[in-house]
Design an enzyme around this catalytic site. Structure first.
Site, PDB file in Angstrom:
ATOM      1  N   ASP A 123       0.926  -1.295  -0.169  1.00  0.00           N
ATOM      2  CA  ASP A 123       0.038   0.120  -0.083  1.00  0.00           C
ATOM      3  C   ASP A 123       0.760   1.573   0.034  1.00  0.00           C
ATOM      4  OD1 ASP A 123      -2.637  -0.682   0.063  1.00  0.00           O
ATOM      5  OD2 ASP A 123      -2.947  -0.998   2.008  1.00  0.00           O
TER       6      ASP A 123
HETATM    7  C1  BGC Z   1       0.155   1.280   6.109  1.00  0.00           C
HETATM    8  C2  BGC Z   1      -0.114   0.142   5.633  1.00  0.00           C
HETATM    9  C3  BGC Z   1      -1.664  -0.259   5.362  1.00  0.00           C
HETATM   10  C4  BGC Z   1      -2.369   1.313   4.912  1.00  0.00           C
HETATM   11  C5  BGC Z   1      -3.899   0.857   4.610  1.00  0.00           C
HETATM   12  C6  BGC Z   1      -0.440   2.440   5.579  1.00  0.00           C
HETATM   13  O1  BGC Z   1      -0.311   3.509   6.377  1.00  0.00           O
HETATM   14  O2  BGC Z   1       1.460   1.483   6.493  1.00  0.00           O
HETATM   15  O3  BGC Z   1       0.403  -0.994   6.249  1.00  0.00           O
HETATM   16  O4  BGC Z   1      -2.002  -1.199   4.355  1.00  0.00           O
HETATM   17  O5  BGC Z   1      -1.906   2.426   5.537  1.00  0.00           O
HETATM   18  O6  BGC Z   1      -4.433   2.093   4.183  1.00  0.00           O
HETATM   19  C1  NOJ Z   2      -1.750  -3.773   5.349  1.00  0.00           C
HETATM   20  C2  NOJ Z   2      -3.002  -3.813   4.536  1.00  0.00           C
HETATM   21  O1  NOJ Z   2      -4.435  -4.072   4.999  1.00  0.00           O
HETATM   22  C3  NOJ Z   2      -2.910  -4.810   3.235  1.00  0.00           C
HETATM   23  O2  NOJ Z   2      -3.721  -4.613   2.420  1.00  0.00           O
HETATM   24  C4  NOJ Z   2      -1.217  -4.513   2.699  1.00  0.00           C
HETATM   25  O3  NOJ Z   2      -1.244  -5.229   1.529  1.00  0.00           O
HETATM   26  C5  NOJ Z   2      -0.372  -4.429   3.501  1.00  0.00           C
HETATM   27  N1  NOJ Z   2      -0.674  -3.466   4.763  1.00  0.00           N
HETATM   28  C6  NOJ Z   2       1.034  -3.971   2.789  1.00  0.00           C
HETATM   29  O4  NOJ Z   2       0.910  -2.416   2.699  1.00  0.00           O
END
Ligand code: BGC
Ligand code: NOJ
Length: 807
Positions: A483
């Site tokens: 993400d």
């Molecule tokens: C986090 C990710 C997460 C995302 C969700 C980010 O700030 O680092 O792990 O998947 O937010 O929107």
């Molecule tokens: C958490 C999110 O829930 C997931 O969708 C994503 O793939 C991982 N973070 C990595 O960014």
């Protein structure tokens, strides 16, 4: 250092001190009513939606932390204490918290009084039961008062914490005998209320927080507990609570039991009132009388045990490693169910007020629970597919109450569509139910747009085919699985969401990771097409897969590992020529899982590079070297300090991909090492370093570059749960559901000489005994007959397969 131990026979983790490094929680509930419960009694309850139907109040970021929303006090002469330790925090003579399957038992004692509370949500009712047992272990009579208290939330958890100008005037309650009803907003648009009851006569009550605590006081020493005399207060506005005071006297050796119920009730719109301003309490009274007797409470408790026994029985291993058995048989599967129930909504790291159901998260979570709850998995797949758009792209999230796509977040995460194939094929392989492919599913929930689910899968595949960049690799869009790799975002505004802004649309930024996903999941789609007799479509897609594989081999290989992406300038990400972030974990695991680089040796080279550059004793880091400054062309990933989260933290979710990749190329010991490094039971001894619960996975462990190297965060709601279970159950132990039978391909490390596995699959039971002769060759006997290959075909009406495997 440890703070407790596993009691495998009872399927519990037993915490022996209230001073865990962080609150260590459990989830209660399996249907619509859920509670979070920490080892010192903290946490809250909600009905279905943690934001919109919050029943009890919880304060985030509070100091002291984890105080609320349920409280028990014992006033024994001048002594005041809490059986759960908090909120009073008086020293206890003994303490334990047993977190089990859908229940927790917290016990404390002081001055010969032992108080033990079993908390659980019965399978059939929308309530939390608190079964309190009080014993006098001394040799003289004890007379004391017990207070059981909850603090109500005014339903919408966000509004409850924000809109005081209104909220402080809306609180309303009713009190009748030993039941306190919470009916804020019931007079107007809500048809639901909460109640807190106890099955004993009370000697006082309070419903107004300030009357109970005393103005400006805190929960650790309420005025009414100190004085031993409730005020019988009736809340009007301000802060409604429910407090029951009960006088107890116990002869030496005597035990008394009480049952408190925290309940949630919905009434029909035209049946809300008994009398003007008196709520219709019929349903609450039914529930209360149902649990009036201890035998019905005990019955509900044993039904809950049966429910879990049943869920977990589909996959059971017996080996010489207790850590392995307890993860596979108990805790990993249990955590997978928590992700089914909660998605990413409510934990001690997710406030329950934010994210809806994630598209990719839900698809991946399903891989971990499909064998336990196939019908619900089917429903989940249809819900997910219903937020796909006609062009194959999809909303990134949907709201569980409405099941509508979340417009605030929108779409544009180009990995999303492909995950739908992964969960659908997992479901069919588990159940054999090909009819799901004919299920008519709308696009974006619009009536009239319904097409068979198979068509949705097709559109997922073609979305990738039709959205490629200059290197014939998939365009990344806003981000892929990671993400935080936001290659079109270019954000300079503080607070702007990295995930939802695309300040440029370069049409250039490409993802090798999505390329690997395509090879794997378009392959599964092509396979389905062949099975359905559509060879033309299968051939076409296979050619596309071939093209993608070539594109990855020519433009996605960096010399010693797979590249991660191309940014909006067309420059490589995750290459040795980059100053920072030279190698990323995701494409190494996923390319090999997809079968890329196996022939030409690149798969092995990539995994060697992971070992050399990313692997630490605490797990595999996401990337290396970590970014030390903000790179506007890379986005959120470079916003984290080095070693945290996606910026080179040990992001546990993709560790199993690497472990699976090791099994794909036959590296048996490496696969298991990688599994053990992040496995909670195997790392229990370093609970003081991880700090999160040693019975569940956390999303992230701080990487080498972080000052708190080895410290874990975001326990419970993480895709690590499902992928770890897939890894250990299907690849290391090697028992895989397949379309026409059960596939047995163990890849066992040297340290496991023999194991037995019981797998309930479709309508049959497989008793599998595996000898690890470390030959790398697999020989299978079914009921004494040697079979060819590794697939045990299903025979109609055959209920039991006895399987002997040599590897
Ligand atoms: C986090 C990710 C997460 C995302 C969700 C980010 O700030 O680092 O792990 O998947 O937010 O929107
Ligand atoms: C958490 C999110 O829930 C997931 O969708 C994503 O793939 C991982 N973070 C990595 O960014």
């Amino acid at each position: 250092m440890k703070y407790g131990y596993f009691d495998d026979r009872r399927k519990e983790y037993v915490i022996q001190t209230p001073d865990t490094p962080l609150p260590w929680i459990n989830y209660l509930g399996s249907n619509q009513f859920f509670s979070l419960l920490s080892n010192t009694g903290g946490g809250y309850s909600f009905y279905r939606d943690a934001k919109l139907r919050r029943i009890t109040r919880y304060r985030y970021n509070n100091v002291p932390n984890d105080i609320g929303s349920r409280f028990f006090y014992i006033k024994d002469q001048d002594e005041i204490w809490s059986p759960c330790y908090k909120p009073v925090k008086s020293k206890l003579d003994s303490y334990s918290c047993r977190h089990g399957m859908g229940y927790s038992i917290i016990s404390g004692s002081r001055n010969s009084i032992v108080a033990s509370i079993t908390f659980f949500v019965p399978l059939e009712d929308n309530c939390e039961l608190q079964h309190v047992t009080l014993t006098n272990e001394g040799d003289s009579k004890k007379s004391f008062d017990l207070f059981g208290v909850v603090e109500w939330c005014l339903w919408n958890a966000v509004d409850d914490a924000a809109n005081y100008q209104r909220n402080l005037s809306i609180g309303e309650v009713e009190v009748e005998n030993s039941v306190i009803y919470h009916k804020s907003e019931y007079r107007e648009r809500r048809n639901h209320y909460g109640f807190y009851s106890v099955n004993a006569d009370t000697c006082g009550f309070d419903t107004n927080r300030d009357s109970f605590l005393g103005a400006d006081k805190d929960w650790s020493l309420p005025d009414r507990v100190r004085s031993g005399q409730s005020a019988d207060s009736i809340a009007s506005g301000w802060y409604p609570i429910a407090s029951h005071q009960i006088s107890i006297s116990l002869e030496p050796g005597e035990t008394k039991e009480l049952v408190f119920i925290l309940g949630y009730i919905e009434n029909e719109k035209n049946d809300k009132w008994d009398l003007p301003n008196k709520i219709n309490k019929t349903k609450a009274k039914e529930m209360i009388s149902k649990y009036e007797s201890l035998s019905s409470v005990n019955k509900a408790f044993s039904e809950l045990a049966g429910y879990w026994e049943d869920l977990l029985s589909n996959y059971q291993v017996h080996s010489a490693l207790p850590q392995l058995d307890r993860m596979v048989n108990i805790w990993n599967q249990y955590q997978c169910m928590a992700t089914f129930n909660m998605s990413r909504s409510a934990s001690y790291y997710e406030t329950g007020t934010g994210r809806g159901m994630g598209f990719r998260d839900s698809c991946q979570d399903l891989l971990g629970f499909v064998h336990m709850i196939p019908e619900q998995a089917r429903e989940r797949i249809i819900d997910i597919a219903s937020i796909q758009f006609e062009d194959g792209s999809t909303y990134h999230q949907y709201q569980p109450l409405t099941k509508q796509g979340n417009a605030d977040i929108g779409g544009g995460f180009n990995d999303d569509p492909l995950w739908l194939i992964g969960c659908t094929t997992a479901y069919i392989r588990e159940t054999g139910d090909m009819s799901i492919l004919d299920e008519m599913v709308p696009f974006n929930n619009v009536k009239g747009t319904e097409k068979p689910l198979l068509e949705h899968l097709k559109r997922s595949v073609y979305y990738t085919i039709n959205h490629k960049g200059p290197h014939n690799l998939p365009l990344i869009g806003r981000a892929d699985w990671n993400d935080c790799l936001n290659l079109n975002c270019f954000s300079e505004e503080p607070g702007e969401s990295f995930q939802t802004c695309e300040n440029i649309d370069s049409k250039k930024a490409e993802s090798i990771f999505i390329g690997a996903m395509f090879v794997k999941y378009a392959g599964e789609y092509a396979d389905l097409c062949s099975r359905l007799g559509n060879t033309e479509e299968a051939d076409y897609v296979n050619k596309e897969i071939q093209k993608m594989t070539e594109a990855i081999e020519t433009s996605g290989w960096d010399g010693s590992w797979f590249l991660r992406a191309y940014d909006s300038y067309g420059d490589p990400v995750g290459s040795h020529i980059c100053e920072e972030g030279q190698i990323y974990i995701e494409p190494q695991g996923f390319c090999v899982m997809a079968g890329i680089g196996i022939q030409n040796g690149n798969a092995k080279k990539a995994l060697d590079s992971v070992e050399e550059r990313l692997t630490t004793p605490y797990g595999i880091q996401l990337l290396n070297p970590c970014y030390t400054k903000y790179h506007i062309n890379l986005g959120e990933i470079t916003s984290y300090p080095p070693g945290y989260k996606e910026n080179g933290g040990i992001f546990c979710h993709n560790n199993p991909w690497v472990s699976i990749a090791h099994t794909v190329i036959g590296q048996r010991n490496e696969a298991f090492e990688s599994y053990k490094r992040i496995s909670p039971a195997f790392t229990e001894e370093i609970s003081d370093i991880h700090r999160t619960e040693p019975y569940v996975y956390s999303q992230m462990i701080a990487g080498r570059e972080a000052p708190n190297y080895g410290e874990a965060k975001n326990s419970w709601l993480t895709g690590t749960a499902s992928w770890s279970f897939v890894n250990v159950s299907q690849f290391i132990l090697g028992i895989r559901a397949d379309y026409d039978g059960l596939r047995i391909e163990p890849c066992l490390p040297d340290e496991l000489n023999e194991i037995t596995i019981i797998r309930e699959f479709r309508d049959a039971r497989f008793n599998i005994h595996i000898n690890n002769r470390k030959t790398g060759k697999i020989q299978i006997m079914v009921d004494g007959e040697k079979i060819k290959g590794t697939l045990i075909p299903l025979i109609e009406n055959k209920k039991l397969y006895t399987v002997e495997v040599d590897v």
